[in-house]
Each structure stands twice: as structure tokens, then as C-alpha cells.
Design a protein around this motif. Structure first.
Motif, mmCIF file in Angstrom:
data_model
loop_
_atom_site.group_PDB
_atom_site.id
_atom_site.type_symbol
_atom_site.label_atom_id
_atom_site.label_comp_id
_atom_site.label_asym_id
_atom_site.label_seq_id
_atom_site.Cartn_x
_atom_site.Cartn_y
_atom_site.Cartn_z
ATOM 1 N N UNK A 1 -27.715 -25.863 12.276
ATOM 2 C CA UNK A 1 -27.818 -26.012 10.821
ATOM 3 C C UNK A 1 -26.726 -25.287 10.062
ATOM 4 N N UNK A 2 -25.938 -24.446 10.746
ATOM 5 C CA UNK A 2 -24.886 -23.701 10.042
ATOM 6 C C UNK A 2 -23.795 -24.621 9.505
ATOM 7 N N UNK A 3 -23.777 -25.889 9.967
ATOM 8 C CA UNK A 3 -22.741 -26.822 9.555
ATOM 9 C C UNK A 3 -23.138 -27.663 8.346
ATOM 10 N N UNK A 4 -24.232 -27.336 7.697
ATOM 11 C CA UNK A 4 -24.741 -28.188 6.610
ATOM 12 C C UNK A 4 -23.740 -28.348 5.465
ATOM 13 N N UNK A 5 -22.886 -27.344 5.264
ATOM 14 C CA UNK A 5 -21.945 -27.410 4.135
ATOM 15 C C UNK A 5 -20.718 -28.275 4.426
ATOM 16 N N UNK A 6 -20.527 -28.675 5.688
ATOM 17 C CA UNK A 6 -19.356 -29.495 6.025
ATOM 18 C C UNK A 6 -19.717 -30.756 6.799
ATOM 19 N N UNK A 7 -20.985 -30.949 7.125
ATOM 20 C CA UNK A 7 -21.355 -32.073 7.983
ATOM 21 C C UNK A 7 -21.053 -33.418 7.332
ATOM 22 N N UNK A 8 -21.130 -33.517 6.014
ATOM 23 C CA UNK A 8 -20.833 -34.793 5.365
ATOM 24 C C UNK A 8 -19.396 -35.224 5.629
ATOM 25 N N UNK A 9 -18.464 -34.282 5.614
ATOM 26 C CA UNK A 9 -17.069 -34.618 5.899
ATOM 27 C C UNK A 9 -16.890 -35.015 7.360
ATOM 28 N N UNK A 10 -17.444 -34.229 8.273
ATOM 29 C CA UNK A 10 -17.269 -34.525 9.692
ATOM 30 C C UNK A 10 -17.947 -35.833 10.092
ATOM 31 N N UNK A 11 -19.108 -36.120 9.498
ATOM 32 C CA UNK A 11 -19.909 -37.271 9.931
ATOM 33 C C UNK A 11 -19.570 -38.558 9.188
ATOM 34 N N UNK A 12 -18.617 -38.504 8.280
ATOM 35 C CA UNK A 12 -18.295 -39.700 7.496
ATOM 36 C C UNK A 12 -17.786 -40.832 8.385
ATOM 37 N N UNK A 13 -16.945 -40.519 9.359
ATOM 38 C CA UNK A 13 -16.370 -41.561 10.215
ATOM 39 C C UNK A 13 -16.552 -41.282 11.701
ATOM 40 N N UNK B 1 -13.447 -27.352 2.379
ATOM 41 C CA UNK B 1 -12.814 -28.665 2.302
ATOM 42 C C UNK B 1 -11.422 -28.647 2.938
ATOM 43 N N UNK B 2 -10.676 -27.570 2.708
ATOM 44 C CA UNK B 2 -9.342 -27.472 3.301
ATOM 45 C C UNK B 2 -9.425 -27.371 4.822
ATOM 46 N N UNK B 3 -10.380 -26.611 5.308
ATOM 47 C CA UNK B 3 -10.512 -26.425 6.752
ATOM 48 C C UNK B 3 -10.913 -27.722 7.436
#
Length: 295
Positions: free
Chosen positions: A67-79, A273-275
């Protein structure tokens, strides 16, 4: 007696599960929690996203979980299909049944990938998870399309004794004040929500057994032949960024290093977002086996 990670008592486990359920409500995309048998115990893997490209695997930091990835999962999981396993022997929903150390991390992840029916992945690790990812990359080169590590603790440069001493003192007396002070020093500018802080406290009710990061020798670094991206904060108290960059460039055949000015160890939270954009740009270049040798 074999070292098996476990919660200290039933009350500690119940408190952890309570905080886990609260944090799970904040996961912003549809997900599926999978049980994957491995040689070291049942591993929980959170699956999100969709796509035809090489899947992404996210390795969590110390005391963290999927769950620690909740703040970036939308970017990673988009494609991409994204798998976030919870390492056996650490706080989380996985259940350890056999001893594990860094020499066996590759075997563990290989078991996980076999159980998921996945051949190759882009591996991403942060902090202690970056150590885990680097250890995997020394033995599982054929399974990795790319290796992406952010602020790898204790693997490239020594952690300062002053910081280690602070961590020892806080571990001996983990009051709310001490825990918040340590987070402020390690991750300046990053403030935990009440739910996140409750999760950090609850993780202390687990006795982990995977050990702590060890320095990679030059010889061991040279075994990482996977195309590698390393992201560091210029103000990190955990990694000496200039020294780490020098060691990486001298020993890894395909490696890019970026040092973010003004960022600390919490770079994944300071400028997420940059990372993530930098990682996704790198992984796109190494989608195929042929791309590994394009440079």
C-alpha cells in the motif's frame, strides 16, 4: 531455531490489520490481492493496472507493504500491469515459513514471478526495497527488463553513524514524538497522514528477519548486467550521492544516474511525479530484449 518473521502477539497482528484496512481504502485504482506460494512462504501480491507491455514489480521500503505505492500507482498502472509484492519476513500480509536473507531474494522473486506466470519484469525498488531489488538483480538477470532503484539504503555508500545511532535510539524508545522526529530528519518536507503514521507504528509490532542492507563490493555491483536507473536526492542522509554515482558508473555496464537537487531520502514522496516519470521513460526504452544492447 530458524528465524521466521512474525507478529509479536495477536494484539499486534490485529492492530496491524486494522491500520492496513484503513490504508487500503485509499488505494486509488482497482486492485486484486493474490496469494502466491514460494519456497519461503505464501506471498501476498497486489495486482493493478492493465497493458500489453512488460509488467512492473514494485519493491517496498522497510516497514512498508504494497500500500505504500498508493501515491504513485495511478501513474505506474496507466499502461502497465503492476505487481506490488509484500516481502516475506517483513510487516505485511505475507506469511513466512522458511528463513530468507539477501542471497535468496532472487529465488523468492523468481518463485513469485513463476506463480504469476510472468517471464520478465521492470523491477522498481525504494530505500530498503532498492536493496532487495539490487540483490535480485545479481542472480535474476534473465527475468529483468530493467532495474530501477531509488535511494538504495546501505548498498552503495555507508550510512552515517549519527543517523544509525538515531535509528537505534528511536527503535529502543519508539514514542510518537521520536518517530515523527526521525521521519522529519530522514524525509524533510514529507508529512505522514494520521493513517500512514498509524501504519508505521503498527509495523513495529512485527519482528522482521530479512536483515539489513549490506554494502555491495565493486565485484558484486559488476554482476548487475540489467539496464539500471538509479535516482538519488542531493540532500539525502542515507546515500552519499556523488560517491554512489561514481561507483555505479565505474561498475555497471548500462547505468543512468540522476541526482535531484534539494531532495532528500524521501524523494519518492517529495517529487513523486518527477520520479515516476523518469522511471517510466527509462522502462519504455527497455521493453524488448534487443533494447538491452542498443547502447
Amino acid at each position: 531455531m530458524a528465524k521466521i518473521g512474525r507478529f509479536k502477539n495477536d494484539a499486534a497482528r490485529e492492530e496491524y490489520l486494522r491500520t492496513y484496512r484503513e490504508l487500503e481504502k485509499l488505494w486509488p485504482v482497482p486492485s486484486e490481492l493474490l496469494d502466491v506460494p514460494t519456497s519461503f512462504g505464501m506471498t501476498k501480491v497486489r495486482k493493478s493496472g492493465a497493458g500489453q507491455g512488460v509488467p512492473i514489480v514494485l519493491m517496498h521500503s522497510m516497514g512498508g507493504n504494497s500500500l505504500m505505492w498508493s501515491h504513485v500507482i495511478e501513474d505506474f498502472a496507466r499502461d502497465h500491469v503492476v505487481y506490488a509484492p509484500e516481502m516475506v519476513g517483513t510487516p505485511g500480509l505475507s506469511v513466512q515459513t522458511a528463513p530468507i536473507d539477501e542471497t535468496k531474494f532472487g529465488t523468492w522473486l523468481g518463485d513469485v514471478l513463476d506463480g504469476l506466470g510472468v517471464d520478465r519484469v521492470h523491477l522498481v525498488g525504494y530505500s530498503q526495497g532498492a536493496w532487495s531489488a539490487m540483490a535480485v538483480a545479481t542472480t535474476q538477470q534473465a527475468r529483468l527488463a530493467s532495474l530501477n532503484v531509488v535511494e538504495p539504503s546501505g548498498t552503495l555508500t555507508k550510512i552515517k553513524w549519527s543517523l544509525l545511532w538515531m535509528m537505534i535510539r528511536v527503535g529502543a524508545r519508539p514514542t510518537d514524538k521520536n518517530l515523527r522526529a526521525m521521519n522529519a530528519r530522514l524525509n524533510p518536507g514529507v508529512t505522514l497522514t494520521d493513517a500512514e503514521f498509524a501504519g508505521v507504528k503498527a509495523a513495529l509490532g512485527y519482528s522482521p528477519t530479512i536483515g539489513y542492507p549490506k554494502m555491495f563490493t565493486d565485484e558484486r555491483l559488476a554482476t548487475i548486467t540489467t539496464p539500471t536507473l538509479v535516482l538519488l536526492g542531493s540532500e539525502s542522509l542515507v546515500v552519499d550521492a556523488p560517491l554512489a554515482e561514481r561507483r555505479l558508473r565505474e561498475n555497471l555496464p548500462i547505468c543512468e544516474v540522476e541526482i535531484f537537487p534539494g531532495a532528500g531520502h524521501g524523494v519518492f514522496y517529495e517529487i513523486p511525479r518527477q520520479v515516476t516519470a523518469r522511471i517510466l521513460e527509462f522502462t519504455r526504452r527497455y521493453e524488448s530484449t534487443e533494447a538491452r544492447y542498443a547502447e
